[in-house]
Enzyme design. Structure first.
Site, PDB file in Angstrom:
ATOM      1  N   TYR A   1       9.701  -2.163 -10.286  1.00  0.00           N
ATOM      2  CA  TYR A   1       8.168  -2.237 -10.884  1.00  0.00           C
ATOM      3  C   TYR A   1       7.358  -1.030 -10.011  1.00  0.00           C
ATOM      4  O   TYR A   1       6.463  -0.384 -10.551  1.00  0.00           O
ATOM      5  CB  TYR A   1       7.566  -3.418 -10.687  1.00  0.00           C
ATOM      6  CG  TYR A   1       6.090  -3.161 -10.894  1.00  0.00           C
ATOM      7  CD1 TYR A   1       5.573  -3.058 -12.065  1.00  0.00           C
ATOM      8  CD2 TYR A   1       5.176  -3.403  -9.776  1.00  0.00           C
ATOM      9  CE1 TYR A   1       4.257  -2.966 -12.438  1.00  0.00           C
ATOM     10  CE2 TYR A   1       3.706  -3.183 -10.051  1.00  0.00           C
ATOM     11  CZ  TYR A   1       3.488  -3.054 -11.322  1.00  0.00           C
ATOM     12  OH  TYR A   1       2.108  -2.912 -11.318  1.00  0.00           O
TER      13      TYR A   1
ATOM     14  N   CYS B   1      16.358  -7.119  -0.350  1.00  0.00           N
ATOM     15  CA  CYS B   1      15.684  -8.416  -0.466  1.00  0.00           C
ATOM     16  C   CYS B   1      15.735  -8.981  -1.876  1.00  0.00           C
ATOM     17  O   CYS B   1      15.209  -8.179  -2.568  1.00  0.00           O
ATOM     18  CB  CYS B   1      14.384  -8.321   0.274  1.00  0.00           C
ATOM     19  SG  CYS B   1      13.592  -9.724   0.440  1.00  0.00           S
TER      20      CYS B   1
ATOM     21  N   CYS C   1       0.740  -1.172   0.088  1.00  0.00           N
ATOM     22  CA  CYS C   1       0.098   0.151   0.069  1.00  0.00           C
ATOM     23  C   CYS C   1       0.797   1.255   0.027  1.00  0.00           C
ATOM     24  O   CYS C   1       2.194   1.253  -0.080  1.00  0.00           O
ATOM     25  CB  CYS C   1      -0.934  -0.027   1.235  1.00  0.00           C
ATOM     26  SG  CYS C   1      -1.963  -1.639   1.312  1.00  0.00           S
TER      27      CYS C   1
ATOM     28  N   CYS D   1      13.289  -3.977  -0.570  1.00  0.00           N
ATOM     29  CA  CYS D   1      12.636  -4.892  -1.532  1.00  0.00           C
ATOM     30  C   CYS D   1      13.042  -4.314  -2.960  1.00  0.00           C
ATOM     31  O   CYS D   1      12.842  -3.041  -3.211  1.00  0.00           O
ATOM     32  CB  CYS D   1      11.172  -4.611  -1.723  1.00  0.00           C
ATOM     33  SG  CYS D   1      10.156  -5.176  -2.792  1.00  0.00           S
TER      34      CYS D   1
ATOM     35  N   ASP E   1      10.451  -5.468 -20.933  1.00  0.00           N
ATOM     36  CA  ASP E   1       9.388  -5.183 -19.887  1.00  0.00           C
ATOM     37  C   ASP E   1      10.253  -5.247 -18.434  1.00  0.00           C
ATOM     38  O   ASP E   1      11.160  -5.777 -18.571  1.00  0.00           O
ATOM     39  CB  ASP E   1       8.469  -6.395 -19.865  1.00  0.00           C
ATOM     40  CG  ASP E   1       7.045  -5.979 -19.171  1.00  0.00           C
ATOM     41  OD1 ASP E   1       7.117  -4.713 -18.754  1.00  0.00           O
ATOM     42  OD2 ASP E   1       6.275  -6.607 -19.071  1.00  0.00           O
TER      43      ASP E   1
ATOM     44  N   CYS F   1      12.655 -13.295  -3.980  1.00  0.00           N
ATOM     45  CA  CYS F   1      11.657 -13.907  -5.076  1.00  0.00           C
ATOM     46  C   CYS F   1      12.360 -14.175  -5.979  1.00  0.00           C
ATOM     47  O   CYS F   1      11.792 -15.000  -7.028  1.00  0.00           O
ATOM     48  CB  CYS F   1      10.747 -12.848  -5.384  1.00  0.00           C
ATOM     49  SG  CYS F   1      11.149 -11.357  -6.031  1.00  0.00           S
TER      50      CYS F   1
ATOM     51  N   ASN G   1       1.770  -0.408   5.527  1.00  0.00           N
ATOM     52  CA  ASN G   1       2.162  -1.156   4.172  1.00  0.00           C
ATOM     53  C   ASN G   1       3.323  -1.982   4.604  1.00  0.00           C
ATOM     54  O   ASN G   1       4.182  -1.834   5.029  1.00  0.00           O
ATOM     55  CB  ASN G   1       3.096   0.203   3.386  1.00  0.00           C
ATOM     56  CG  ASN G   1       3.450  -0.346   2.027  1.00  0.00           C
ATOM     57  OD1 ASN G   1       4.518   0.318   1.584  1.00  0.00           O
ATOM     58  ND2 ASN G   1       3.138  -1.350   1.621  1.00  0.00           N
ATOM     59  N   GLY G   2       2.937  -3.203   3.831  1.00  0.00           N
ATOM     60  CA  GLY G   2       3.728  -4.497   4.262  1.00  0.00           C
ATOM     61  C   GLY G   2       2.897  -5.790   4.544  1.00  0.00           C
ATOM     62  O   GLY G   2       1.575  -5.767   4.315  1.00  0.00           O
TER      63      GLY G   2
ATOM     64  N   GLY H   1      -1.915   1.715  -4.529  1.00  0.00           N
ATOM     65  CA  GLY H   1      -3.015   0.776  -3.964  1.00  0.00           C
ATOM     66  C   GLY H   1      -4.218   1.637  -4.768  1.00  0.00           C
ATOM     67  O   GLY H   1      -4.399   2.794  -4.401  1.00  0.00           O
TER      68      GLY H   1
ATOM     69  N   CYS I   1       6.551 -13.953  -2.505  1.00  0.00           N
ATOM     70  CA  CYS I   1       6.914 -12.765  -1.701  1.00  0.00           C
ATOM     71  C   CYS I   1       5.981 -12.842  -0.565  1.00  0.00           C
ATOM     72  O   CYS I   1       4.883 -13.031  -0.685  1.00  0.00           O
ATOM     73  CB  CYS I   1       6.801 -11.528  -2.542  1.00  0.00           C
ATOM     74  SG  CYS I   1       6.880  -9.999  -1.428  1.00  0.00           S
TER      75      CYS I   1
ATOM     76  N   SER J   1       5.264   0.608 -17.206  1.00  0.00           N
ATOM     77  CA  SER J   1       6.446   0.218 -16.098  1.00  0.00           C
ATOM     78  C   SER J   1       7.686  -0.030 -16.787  1.00  0.00           C
ATOM     79  O   SER J   1       8.745  -0.128 -16.237  1.00  0.00           O
ATOM     80  CB  SER J   1       5.914  -0.850 -15.216  1.00  0.00           C
ATOM     81  OG  SER J   1       5.418  -1.799 -15.919  1.00  0.00           O
TER      82      SER J   1
HETATM   83  P1  5GP Z   1       2.810 -11.225 -15.676  1.00  0.00           P
HETATM   84  O1  5GP Z   1       1.965 -10.793 -16.899  1.00  0.00           O
HETATM   85  O2  5GP Z   1       4.110 -11.885 -16.311  1.00  0.00           O
HETATM   86  O3  5GP Z   1       2.299 -12.131 -14.773  1.00  0.00           O
HETATM   87  O4  5GP Z   1       3.209  -9.897 -14.957  1.00  0.00           O
HETATM   88  C1  5GP Z   1       4.242  -9.024 -15.410  1.00  0.00           C
HETATM   89  C2  5GP Z   1       3.670  -7.633 -15.519  1.00  0.00           C
HETATM   90  O5  5GP Z   1       2.825  -7.250 -14.724  1.00  0.00           O
HETATM   91  C3  5GP Z   1       4.574  -6.560 -16.137  1.00  0.00           C
HETATM   92  O6  5GP Z   1       4.388  -5.820 -17.305  1.00  0.00           O
HETATM   93  C4  5GP Z   1       4.803  -5.881 -14.840  1.00  0.00           C
HETATM   94  O7  5GP Z   1       4.669  -4.621 -15.071  1.00  0.00           O
HETATM   95  C5  5GP Z   1       3.402  -6.134 -14.415  1.00  0.00           C
HETATM   96  N1  5GP Z   1       3.347  -6.560 -12.697  1.00  0.00           N
HETATM   97  C6  5GP Z   1       4.497  -7.208 -11.975  1.00  0.00           C
HETATM   98  N2  5GP Z   1       4.144  -7.353 -10.946  1.00  0.00           N
HETATM   99  C7  5GP Z   1       2.996  -6.651 -10.580  1.00  0.00           C
HETATM  100  C8  5GP Z   1       2.182  -6.459  -9.358  1.00  0.00           C
HETATM  101  O8  5GP Z   1       2.543  -6.670  -8.199  1.00  0.00           O
HETATM  102  N3  5GP Z   1       1.212  -5.817  -9.480  1.00  0.00           N
HETATM  103  C9  5GP Z   1       0.802  -5.216 -10.784  1.00  0.00           C
HETATM  104  N4  5GP Z   1      -0.430  -4.805 -10.852  1.00  0.00           N
HETATM  105  N5  5GP Z   1       1.413  -5.624 -12.063  1.00  0.00           N
HETATM  106  C10 5GP Z   1       2.686  -6.045 -11.714  1.00  0.00           C
HETATM  107 MG    MG Z   2       4.195  -3.611 -16.974  1.00  0.00          MG
END
Ligand code: 5GP
Ligand code: MG
Length: 460
Positions: free
Chosen positions: A250, A441, A8, A244, A353, A444, A108-109, A34, A390, A291
């Site tokens: 990301y 950390c 969060c 983290c 990506d 993952c 948050n956490g 969030g 995680c 991202s």
């Molecule tokens: P995948 O589609 O491989 O499951 O997830 C990777 C994509 O989702 C990447 O484009 C990345 O930017 C985004 N992503 C990675 N981790 C998270 C997360 O914890 N939450 C959200 N909303 N997007 C994520």
């Molecule tokens: Mg993405």
């Protein structure tokens, strides 16, 4: 027991003026942390008043909702829950009545000993209103506030019962505290002006509000803020931190500075490292927006291969990542992103990506690139293969969902139908962040956990 995970955003503020408008703006700036609920608590000189709601800040905290709120100190929260109930009862800040008056907490956490703690307190006869680990923090704190005069001591004792990841803002009547767990998993920083002090998840909010960035809250530190000063109560820990890594890769906004590293800069260095570690003969670099953009720009600058926008992202589309089933996630990816045909048609493309988790996004996007007539697709990923869950607040749950847990890189390349696929190395990522490896950390991606977790390998 359903456990709510939280990645969060939190904020606390003390000023010589009404903080509600500033807290509201800060929450808008950290909205990306969030989107499920948002809330604000302020001390109005007499009592703590709270407004909470489901959804985005603009929906949860409308003018009407916050109309009755004003005060010189307050805290706020945006919630990203990934499991368990999404009901409003879990929205934060959470408020409890204690021996020292009303207390509001925003978290948050993820508390990793939550299930055991809850079990032992249930056996002592305590009851809980929510399924969230934040409630147990508030209740343990109220236990200590009843025994100890000093809220700082009460917070210190509360911390000694908690394991895992927590950045907290706590308001004990009119006193505002910021707290970071001894590992500093999740970010928290301090900003200041002449007549205001803020503690917030990301420095981007300080920039918006014209506050000077002071520093990060140190791992294990408790700070108290007033309208003109910051008082530090360091809890001595001999632990090395475990920031983290995914925050830089990301989660955080590119312009935020986290533990000394500007996120955009780190992402560009990741891209440059990828270009050196995994070059490709191609005509164009594109990103998976938003991202992956900075990583792709870094790749382009280092390799000398031009960067262009290859996908158009629908900024109104839903989040794809937390949808409950695979078909919904795939449909959502197509709703969210279309290739720009004139950019990619007939070309050899490098797609960058930030990360691959389940693999959903890239499988879908590569298919769409092929339909748009690309000649070759070379995938480059700014995060090493995610092979382990995680427990500290990012939604990467079970190993079975992680494509790199049960597939080799070559198998993933085949599933994606890419001409080549490469991930950044762990050492390349660590160098790009610029902090010592033992202060991060990386659980993952290397399966070594900085705290003891049953069934997992402890890193020291
Ligand atoms: P995948 O589609 O491989 O499951 O997830 C990777 C994509 O989702 C990447 O484009 C990345 O930017 C985004 N992503 C990675 N981790 C998270 C997360 O914890 N939450 C959200 N909303 N997007 C994520
Ligand atoms: Mg993405």
């Amino acid at each position: 027991m359903a456990v709510l995970r939280h990645s969060c955003g939190i904020v606390g503020m003390f000023a010589a003026y009404d903080v509600v408008p500033s807290l509201h703006r800060a929450l808008l700036v950290i909205q990306h942390r969030g989107q499920e609920s948002a809330g604000l608590s302020v001390f109005d000189g007499d009592e703590i008043l709270t407004a909470r709601g489901d959804g985005l800040v603009s929906v949860a905290l409308t003018k009407n909702k916050v109309a009755g709120l004003s005060g010189k100190c307050g805290i706020g929260h945006v919630r990203y829950s990934t499991t368990g109930s999404k009901s409003l009862v879990n929205a934060q800040p959470l408020t409890v009545e204690t021996a020292q008056g009303t207390v509001a907490v925003a978290h948050n956490g993820d508390i990793t000993n939550f299930v055991n703690l809850k079990k032992s307190y249930l056996e002592c006869g305590w009851s809980f209103l929510t399924s969230s680990d934040s409630e147990i923090i508030a209740k343990i704190l109220s236990k200590y506030l009843a025994r100890l005069n000093d809220p700082v001591e009460a917070i210190r004792c509360t911390m000694s019962e908690l394991d895992g990841a927590y950045s907290l803002v706590i308001m004990v009547r009119n006193r505002v505290f910021g707290v970071r767990d001894p590992y500093g998993f999740r970010p928290l920083c301090i900003g200041k002006a002449n007549d205001a002090t803020m503690v917030v998840s990301e420095s981007a909010a300080l920039t918006t509000l014209n506050l000077d960035f002071v520093r990060d809250v140190a791992p294990g530190e408790i700070i108290e803020i007033t309208d003109n000063c910051i008082v530090s109560h360091v809890t001595n820990t001999n632990l090395s931190p475990a920031h983290c890594v995914f925050e830089w890769v990301y989660f955080a906004r590119p312009e935020s500075i986290i533990d000394g590293g500007e996120v955009y800069d780190v992402r560009k260095r990741i891209g440059a490292t990828l270009a050196r570690e995994a070059p490709a003969d191609a005509d164009l670099v594109i990103s998976v927006p938003d991202s992956g953009r900075a990583h792709a720009i870094g790749y382009s600058l280092e390799s000398g291969i031009p960067y262009e926008e290859g996908f158009m992202k629908n900024r109104f589309a839903d989040r794809t990542f937390i949808l409950p089933d695979q078909k919904m996630r795939e449909d959502a990816v197509s709703t969210k992103m279309n290739p720009i045909k004139s950019t990619v048609n007939g070309k050899r493309i490098i797609v960058v990506d930030d990360s691959i988790v389940r693999g959903t996004t890239l499988v879908k996007l590569i298919r769409s690139l092929k339909s748009a007539g690309v000649k070759e697709v070379h995938v480059r990923v700014g995060y090493p293969p995610v092979i382990a869950p995680c427990y500290y607040g990012v939604d990467m749950k079970s190993r079975s969902q992680l494509i790199a847990y049960n597939h080799s890189v070559e198998e993933i390349r085949q599933i994606m139908d890419a001409n080549s696929l490469a991930y950044i190395s762990i050492s390349g990522l660590v160098d790009a962040i610029g902090l010592p490896k033992n202060s991060l950390c990386l659980a993952c991606v290397n399966s070594k956990y900085p705290t003891k977790i049953s069934g997992e390998t402890f890193r020291r």
